[in-house]
Design a protein around this motif. Structure first.
Motif, short mmCIF file in Angstrom:
data_model
loop_
_atom_site.label_atom_id
_atom_site.label_comp_id
_atom_site.label_asym_id
_atom_site.label_seq_id
_atom_site.Cartn_x
_atom_site.Cartn_y
_atom_site.Cartn_z
N ASN A 86 -49.81 -35.26 36.78
CA ASN A 86 -51.05 -35.92 36.40
C ASN A 86 -52.20 -34.90 36.31
OD1 ASN A 86 -52.54 -38.32 35.73
ND2 ASN A 86 -53.48 -38.18 37.75
N ARG A 87 -52.26 -33.96 37.27
CA ARG A 87 -53.28 -32.91 37.23
C ARG A 87 -53.10 -32.02 36.00
NH1 ARG A 87 -52.25 -33.25 42.69
NH2 ARG A 87 -50.78 -31.51 42.67
N THR A 88 -51.86 -31.67 35.70
CA THR A 88 -51.58 -30.85 34.52
C THR A 88 -52.02 -31.56 33.25
OG1 THR A 88 -49.72 -29.74 35.60
CG2 THR A 88 -49.72 -29.74 33.19
N VAL A 89 -51.64 -32.84 33.13
CA VAL A 89 -51.99 -33.62 31.94
C VAL A 89 -53.51 -33.81 31.86
CG1 VAL A 89 -51.76 -35.88 30.84
CG2 VAL A 89 -49.73 -34.69 31.70
N ASN A 90 -54.19 -33.99 33.00
CA ASN A 90 -55.65 -34.10 32.99
C ASN A 90 -56.29 -32.86 32.37
OD1 ASN A 90 -55.75 -36.63 34.18
ND2 ASN A 90 -56.10 -35.83 36.25
N CYS A 91 -55.81 -31.68 32.77
CA CYS A 91 -56.34 -30.42 32.22
C CYS A 91 -56.08 -30.33 30.72
CB CYS A 91 -55.72 -29.21 32.93
SG CYS A 91 -56.26 -29.01 34.63
N LEU A 92 -54.87 -30.69 30.31
CA LEU A 92 -54.53 -30.64 28.89
C LEU A 92 -55.35 -31.63 28.08
CD1 LEU A 92 -50.65 -30.29 29.18
CD2 LEU A 92 -52.28 -28.52 28.45
N GLU A 93 -55.59 -32.80 28.68
CA GLU A 93 -56.38 -33.83 28.00
C GLU A 93 -57.84 -33.37 27.86
OE1 GLU A 93 -56.65 -38.65 28.13
OE2 GLU A 93 -56.67 -37.61 30.07
N GLU A 94 -58.39 -32.79 28.93
CA GLU A 94 -59.77 -32.29 28.89
C GLU A 94 -59.95 -31.21 27.83
OE1 GLU A 94 -60.72 -31.05 32.87
OE2 GLU A 94 -60.47 -33.08 33.65
N SER A 95 -58.89 -30.45 27.58
CA SER A 95 -58.95 -29.38 26.57
C SER A 95 -58.67 -29.90 25.16
CB SER A 95 -57.93 -28.29 26.91
OG SER A 95 -58.24 -27.70 28.15
N GLY A 96 -58.31 -31.18 25.05
CA GLY A 96 -58.04 -31.76 23.74
C GLY A 96 -56.65 -31.52 23.22
N TYR A 97 -55.72 -31.11 24.10
CA TYR A 97 -54.36 -30.79 23.67
C TYR A 97 -53.40 -31.97 23.74
CZ TYR A 97 -56.03 -25.98 24.18
OH TYR A 97 -56.73 -24.82 24.09
N VAL A 98 -53.74 -33.00 24.53
CA VAL A 98 -52.90 -34.20 24.63
C VAL A 98 -53.78 -35.45 24.66
CG1 VAL A 98 -51.03 -33.00 25.89
CG2 VAL A 98 -52.79 -34.27 27.17
N THR A 99 -53.16 -36.58 24.37
CA THR A 99 -53.82 -37.88 24.51
C THR A 99 -52.92 -38.77 25.34
OG1 THR A 99 -52.80 -38.73 22.49
CG2 THR A 99 -55.00 -37.74 22.27
N ARG A 100 -53.54 -39.77 25.96
CA ARG A 100 -52.80 -40.78 26.72
C ARG A 100 -53.02 -42.12 26.03
NH1 ARG A 100 -52.92 -39.37 32.94
NH2 ARG A 100 -53.98 -37.38 32.89
N THR A 101 -51.91 -42.88 25.91
CA THR A 101 -52.01 -44.23 25.36
C THR A 101 -51.17 -45.16 26.21
OG1 THR A 101 -50.19 -43.79 23.83
CG2 THR A 101 -52.42 -43.50 22.96
N PRO A 102 -51.61 -46.41 26.38
CA PRO A 102 -50.81 -47.36 27.16
C PRO A 102 -49.46 -47.59 26.48
CG PRO A 102 -53.03 -48.22 26.75
CD PRO A 102 -52.87 -46.98 25.91
N ASP A 103 -48.43 -47.73 27.30
CA ASP A 103 -47.08 -48.01 26.79
C ASP A 103 -47.05 -49.43 26.21
OD1 ASP A 103 -44.08 -46.91 27.08
OD2 ASP A 103 -44.09 -49.08 27.39
N ALA A 104 -46.47 -49.58 25.03
CA ALA A 104 -46.44 -50.88 24.35
C ALA A 104 -45.59 -51.90 25.12
CB ALA A 104 -45.90 -50.72 22.94
#
Length: 161
Positions: A86-104
């Motif tokens: 989660n910390r890794t993804v937070n950093c990537l998201e803050e940098s604009g490299y990933v997005t999070r979307t709710p699972d359908a």
């Protein structure tokens, strides 16, 4: 004589090589390990974004290759805890490299996907690493390059075990 053969038949087979290598085999293993780590370190240094850690790059590359994944799937793949991922993804998201979307299918889950900017970072890093290695290999003699080509196949086989 038959009793000796019978007693050996009941015992487990003796491995062809000892589990703990000694002598020449141990020296080869140590030398190979050190050379592999040194080469990997040199390749890792060839990156598009200096501030990106190896773990963060691994997540970006995995998402680019495999498509969106949940935090749990990414944590399992990278063998880290979900909070660490989660910390890794937070950093990537803050940098604009990933997005999070709710699972359908399951609103409790979140899917993580690489963005176009994240894809560009992966592509540029791979390009730089390949270019560095291509330049290094170009300085070798043809016989040395053939030896490395054969070694690459053996390394894939060893890694698949």
């Amino acid at each position: 004589m038959l009793s000796i053969l019978m007693s050996h038949a009941d015992s487990p087979p003796v491995p062809a090589e000892p589990l703990h290598a000694t002598g020449e085999s141990a020296d080869l293993a140590s030398s190979f390990r050190m050379a592999t780590f040194r080469l990997a370190r040199r390749l890792r240094a060839q990156r598009a974004v200096d501030s990106l850690s190896d773990g963060q790059f691994a997540v970006l590359a995995a998402l680019k290759m495999s498509g969106p994944r949940t935090l749990g799937e990414l944590a399992d793949r990278e063998r880290v805890t979900p909070p660490s991922m989660n910390r890794t993804v937070n950093c990537l998201e803050e940098s604009g490299y990933v997005t999070r979307t709710p699972d359908a299918d399951d609103r409790r889950k979140v899917n993580v996907a690489v963005t176009d900017e994240g894809r560009a970072v992966v592509d540029e890093t791979i390009r730089r690493r390949d270019a560095w290695l291509e330049e290094a290999l170009a300085s070798l003699e043809p016989d040395e390059r053939r030896t490395l080509a054969a070694a690459a196949e053996i390394m894939r086989e060893v890694a698949a075990r």
